[in-house]
Design a protein around this motif. Structure first.
Motif, PDB file in Angstrom:
ATOM      1  N   GLU A   1       0.882  -1.713   0.239  1.00  0.00           N
ATOM      2  CA  GLU A   1      -0.006   0.152   0.186  1.00  0.00           C
ATOM      3  C   GLU A   1       0.396   1.705  -0.706  1.00  0.00           C
ATOM      4  OE1 GLU A   1      -3.413   2.729  -0.518  1.00  0.00           O
ATOM      5  OE2 GLU A   1      -3.501  -0.426  -0.066  1.00  0.00           O
ATOM      6  N   GLU A   2       2.259   1.323   1.042  1.00  0.00           N
ATOM      7  CA  GLU A   2       3.165   2.789   0.941  1.00  0.00           C
ATOM      8  C   GLU A   2       3.833   2.405   0.134  1.00  0.00           C
ATOM      9  OE1 GLU A   2       2.475   5.143   3.614  1.00  0.00           O
ATOM     10  OE2 GLU A   2       1.027   3.616   3.540  1.00  0.00           O
ATOM     11  N   ARG A   3       3.684   1.347  -1.021  1.00  0.00           N
ATOM     12  CA  ARG A   3       5.073   1.495  -2.898  1.00  0.00           C
ATOM     13  C   ARG A   3       6.265   1.780  -1.541  1.00  0.00           C
ATOM     14  NH1 ARG A   3       2.622   1.953  -7.129  1.00  0.00           N
ATOM     15  NH2 ARG A   3       0.374   2.570  -7.445  1.00  0.00           N
ATOM     16  N   LEU A   4       5.819   0.733  -0.856  1.00  0.00           N
ATOM     17  CA  LEU A   4       8.237   0.156  -0.424  1.00  0.00           C
ATOM     18  C   LEU A   4       8.220  -0.816  -0.607  1.00  0.00           C
ATOM     19  CD1 LEU A   4       7.366   1.097   3.582  1.00  0.00           C
ATOM     20  CD2 LEU A   4       8.938   2.238   1.904  1.00  0.00           C
ATOM     21  N   ALA A   5       7.136  -1.505  -1.382  1.00  0.00           N
ATOM     22  CA  ALA A   5       7.601  -3.302  -1.842  1.00  0.00           C
ATOM     23  C   ALA A   5       6.326  -3.091  -3.332  1.00  0.00           C
ATOM     24  CB  ALA A   5       7.256  -4.547  -0.835  1.00  0.00           C
ATOM     25  N   ALA A   6       6.433  -3.985  -4.214  1.00  0.00           N
ATOM     26  CA  ALA A   6       5.757  -4.663  -5.654  1.00  0.00           C
ATOM     27  C   ALA A   6       4.874  -5.610  -4.961  1.00  0.00           C
ATOM     28  CB  ALA A   6       6.808  -4.335  -6.718  1.00  0.00           C
ATOM     29  N   CYS A   7       5.391  -6.044  -4.256  1.00  0.00           N
ATOM     30  CA  CYS A   7       4.983  -7.376  -4.729  1.00  0.00           C
ATOM     31  C   CYS A   7       5.381  -8.207  -2.711  1.00  0.00           C
ATOM     32  CB  CYS A   7       5.099  -8.293  -5.537  1.00  0.00           C
ATOM     33  SG  CYS A   7       4.422 -10.568  -5.132  1.00  0.00           S
ATOM     34  N   VAL A   8       4.686  -8.554  -2.068  1.00  0.00           N
ATOM     35  CA  VAL A   8       5.459  -9.736  -0.452  1.00  0.00           C
ATOM     36  C   VAL A   8       4.598 -10.818  -0.707  1.00  0.00           C
ATOM     37  CG1 VAL A   8       5.260  -9.936   1.400  1.00  0.00           C
ATOM     38  CG2 VAL A   8       5.213  -7.365   0.714  1.00  0.00           C
ATOM     39  N   ASN A   9       5.974 -12.122  -0.826  1.00  0.00           N
ATOM     40  CA  ASN A   9       5.427 -13.627  -0.719  1.00  0.00           C
ATOM     41  C   ASN A   9       5.438 -14.057   0.889  1.00  0.00           C
ATOM     42  OD1 ASN A   9       7.459 -13.303  -3.224  1.00  0.00           O
ATOM     43  ND2 ASN A   9       5.016 -14.019  -3.378  1.00  0.00           N
ATOM     44  N   ILE A  10       4.445 -14.460   1.232  1.00  0.00           N
ATOM     45  CA  ILE A  10       4.173 -15.051   2.476  1.00  0.00           C
ATOM     46  C   ILE A  10       4.329 -16.885   2.754  1.00  0.00           C
ATOM     47  CG2 ILE A  10       3.163 -15.333   4.743  1.00  0.00           C
ATOM     48  CD1 ILE A  10       1.381 -12.504   4.019  1.00  0.00           C
ATOM     49  N   MET A  11       4.934 -17.193   3.346  1.00  0.00           N
ATOM     50  CA  MET A  11       5.366 -18.840   3.711  1.00  0.00           C
ATOM     51  C   MET A  11       5.475 -18.518   5.338  1.00  0.00           C
ATOM     52  SD  MET A  11       7.758 -18.923   0.687  1.00  0.00           S
ATOM     53  CE  MET A  11       7.944 -21.242   1.277  1.00  0.00           C
ATOM     54  N   ASN A  12       4.447 -19.705   5.995  1.00  0.00           N
ATOM     55  CA  ASN A  12       4.746 -20.269   7.013  1.00  0.00           C
ATOM     56  C   ASN A  12       5.672 -21.175   7.060  1.00  0.00           C
ATOM     57  OD1 ASN A  12       2.076 -19.161   7.925  1.00  0.00           O
ATOM     58  ND2 ASN A  12       1.103 -20.597   7.816  1.00  0.00           N
ATOM     59  N   CYS A  13       6.717 -20.390   8.443  1.00  0.00           N
ATOM     60  CA  CYS A  13       7.688 -21.401   9.607  1.00  0.00           C
ATOM     61  C   CYS A  13       7.652 -21.581  10.365  1.00  0.00           C
ATOM     62  CB  CYS A  13       8.703 -21.216   8.325  1.00  0.00           C
ATOM     63  SG  CYS A  13       9.233 -19.181   9.169  1.00  0.00           S
ATOM     64  N   ASN A  14       8.560 -22.761  11.109  1.00  0.00           N
ATOM     65  CA  ASN A  14       8.640 -22.768  12.574  1.00  0.00           C
ATOM     66  C   ASN A  14       9.913 -22.617  12.919  1.00  0.00           C
ATOM     67  OD1 ASN A  14       6.269 -23.619  12.247  1.00  0.00           O
ATOM     68  ND2 ASN A  14       6.880 -25.867  12.402  1.00  0.00           N
ATOM     69  N   SER A  15      10.319 -21.615  13.492  1.00  0.00           N
ATOM     70  CA  SER A  15      11.654 -20.945  14.080  1.00  0.00           C
ATOM     71  C   SER A  15      12.177 -21.236  15.608  1.00  0.00           C
ATOM     72  CB  SER A  15      11.543 -19.410  13.994  1.00  0.00           C
ATOM     73  OG  SER A  15      11.318 -19.260  12.882  1.00  0.00           O
ATOM     74  N   THR A  16      13.439 -22.039  15.701  1.00  0.00           N
ATOM     75  CA  THR A  16      13.779 -22.325  16.759  1.00  0.00           C
ATOM     76  C   THR A  16      15.513 -21.002  16.694  1.00  0.00           C
ATOM     77  OG1 THR A  16      13.448 -24.569  16.676  1.00  0.00           O
ATOM     78  CG2 THR A  16      15.163 -24.129  18.183  1.00  0.00           C
ATOM     79  N   TYR A  17      15.237 -20.330  18.268  1.00  0.00           N
ATOM     80  CA  TYR A  17      16.261 -19.008  18.790  1.00  0.00           C
ATOM     81  C   TYR A  17      16.282 -19.387  20.131  1.00  0.00           C
ATOM     82  CZ  TYR A  17      11.716 -16.822  18.054  1.00  0.00           C
ATOM     83  OH  TYR A  17      10.716 -16.846  18.879  1.00  0.00           O
ATOM     84  N   ARG A  18      17.682 -18.913  19.764  1.00  0.00           N
ATOM     85  CA  ARG A  18      17.405 -18.634  21.575  1.00  0.00           C
ATOM     86  C   ARG A  18      16.895 -16.746  21.771  1.00  0.00           C
ATOM     87  NH1 ARG A  18      20.236 -21.511  24.855  1.00  0.00           N
ATOM     88  NH2 ARG A  18      21.420 -21.504  23.465  1.00  0.00           N
ATOM     89  N   TRP A  19      16.535 -16.751  22.908  1.00  0.00           N
ATOM     90  CA  TRP A  19      16.131 -15.190  23.210  1.00  0.00           C
ATOM     91  C   TRP A  19      16.239 -14.949  24.507  1.00  0.00           C
ATOM     92  CZ3 TRP A  19      15.692 -10.528  21.005  1.00  0.00           C
ATOM     93  CH2 TRP A  19      15.006  -9.278  21.561  1.00  0.00           C
ATOM     94  N   GLU A  20      16.472 -14.058  25.004  1.00  0.00           N
ATOM     95  CA  GLU A  20      16.967 -13.507  26.076  1.00  0.00           C
ATOM     96  C   GLU A  20      16.790 -14.527  27.052  1.00  0.00           C
ATOM     97  OE1 GLU A  20      13.407 -11.113  27.178  1.00  0.00           O
ATOM     98  OE2 GLU A  20      14.131  -9.509  26.809  1.00  0.00           O
ATOM     99  N   GLY A  21      18.119 -15.674  26.266  1.00  0.00           N
ATOM    100  CA  GLY A  21      18.451 -16.982  26.898  1.00  0.00           C
ATOM    101  C   GLY A  21      18.256 -17.986  27.644  1.00  0.00           C
ATOM    102  N   GLU A  22      16.782 -17.934  26.797  1.00  0.00           N
ATOM    103  CA  GLU A  22      15.326 -19.044  26.884  1.00  0.00           C
ATOM    104  C   GLU A  22      15.709 -19.048  25.837  1.00  0.00           C
ATOM    105  OE1 GLU A  22      12.073 -19.006  28.480  1.00  0.00           O
ATOM    106  OE2 GLU A  22      12.448 -16.698  30.456  1.00  0.00           O
ATOM    107  N   MET A  23      15.420 -20.790  25.077  1.00  0.00           N
ATOM    108  CA  MET A  23      15.499 -21.037  23.844  1.00  0.00           C
ATOM    109  C   MET A  23      14.023 -21.321  23.554  1.00  0.00           C
ATOM    110  SD  MET A  23      17.849 -22.806  21.676  1.00  0.00           S
ATOM    111  CE  MET A  23      17.490 -23.655  21.179  1.00  0.00           C
ATOM    112  N   HIS A  24      13.181 -21.150  22.373  1.00  0.00           N
ATOM    113  CA  HIS A  24      12.368 -21.257  21.536  1.00  0.00           C
ATOM    114  C   HIS A  24      12.735 -22.069  20.849  1.00  0.00           C
ATOM    115  CE1 HIS A  24      10.141 -17.267  23.848  1.00  0.00           C
ATOM    116  NE2 HIS A  24      12.315 -16.838  23.575  1.00  0.00           N
ATOM    117  N   GLU A  25      11.522 -23.380  20.702  1.00  0.00           N
ATOM    118  CA  GLU A  25      11.518 -24.108  20.040  1.00  0.00           C
ATOM    119  C   GLU A  25      10.015 -24.144  18.845  1.00  0.00           C
ATOM    120  OE1 GLU A  25      13.675 -27.795  21.372  1.00  0.00           O
ATOM    121  OE2 GLU A  25      13.876 -26.679  23.184  1.00  0.00           O
ATOM    122  N   ASP A  26      10.296 -24.197  18.412  1.00  0.00           N
ATOM    123  CA  ASP A  26       9.071 -25.142  16.854  1.00  0.00           C
ATOM    124  C   ASP A  26       8.044 -23.271  16.735  1.00  0.00           C
ATOM    125  OD1 ASP A  26       8.562 -26.691  14.992  1.00  0.00           O
ATOM    126  OD2 ASP A  26       7.044 -27.940  16.560  1.00  0.00           O
TER     127      ASP A  26
END
Length: 101
Positions: A22-47
């Protein structure tokens, strides 16, 4: 041309995509679902249920996309990464250029 790789909570992905187009910052945006695993503030986040957004823009529009997206994004530290294409079909490059100007 640039493709911007963005991750976001699934429930925020569509709103972010619509905002970028809408703001013409991108012509097109594709969205794909995913599951992420990462550490945030010392804690593991899975799936963690997230979405990947691929936003097509130009090198000229990227700084404004990054600025506005960082302000609108729901994450404290949003993943916003730019990939610059070395090769792109001319017709697609022309379309992206016309949509973000």
């Amino acid at each position: 041309m640039s493709t911007v790789y963005i991750t976001a909570p699934r429930d925020a992905a569509s709103e972010l995509a619509e905002f970028l187009v809408e703001e013409r910052l991108a012509a097109c945006v594709n969205i794909m679902n995913c599951n992420s695993t990462y550490r945030w503030e010392g804690e593991m986040h899975e799936d963690d249920k997230e979405a990947i957004l691929f936003a097509k823009t130009t090198a000229e529009r990227y700084p404004e996309l990054e600025k506005q997206l960082a302000e609108k994004h729901t994450n404290d530290v949003p993943c916003i990464e730019r990939f610059d294409e070395a090769d792109i079909i001319d017709s697609f490059a022309n379309w992206v250029q016309s949509e973000v100007n």
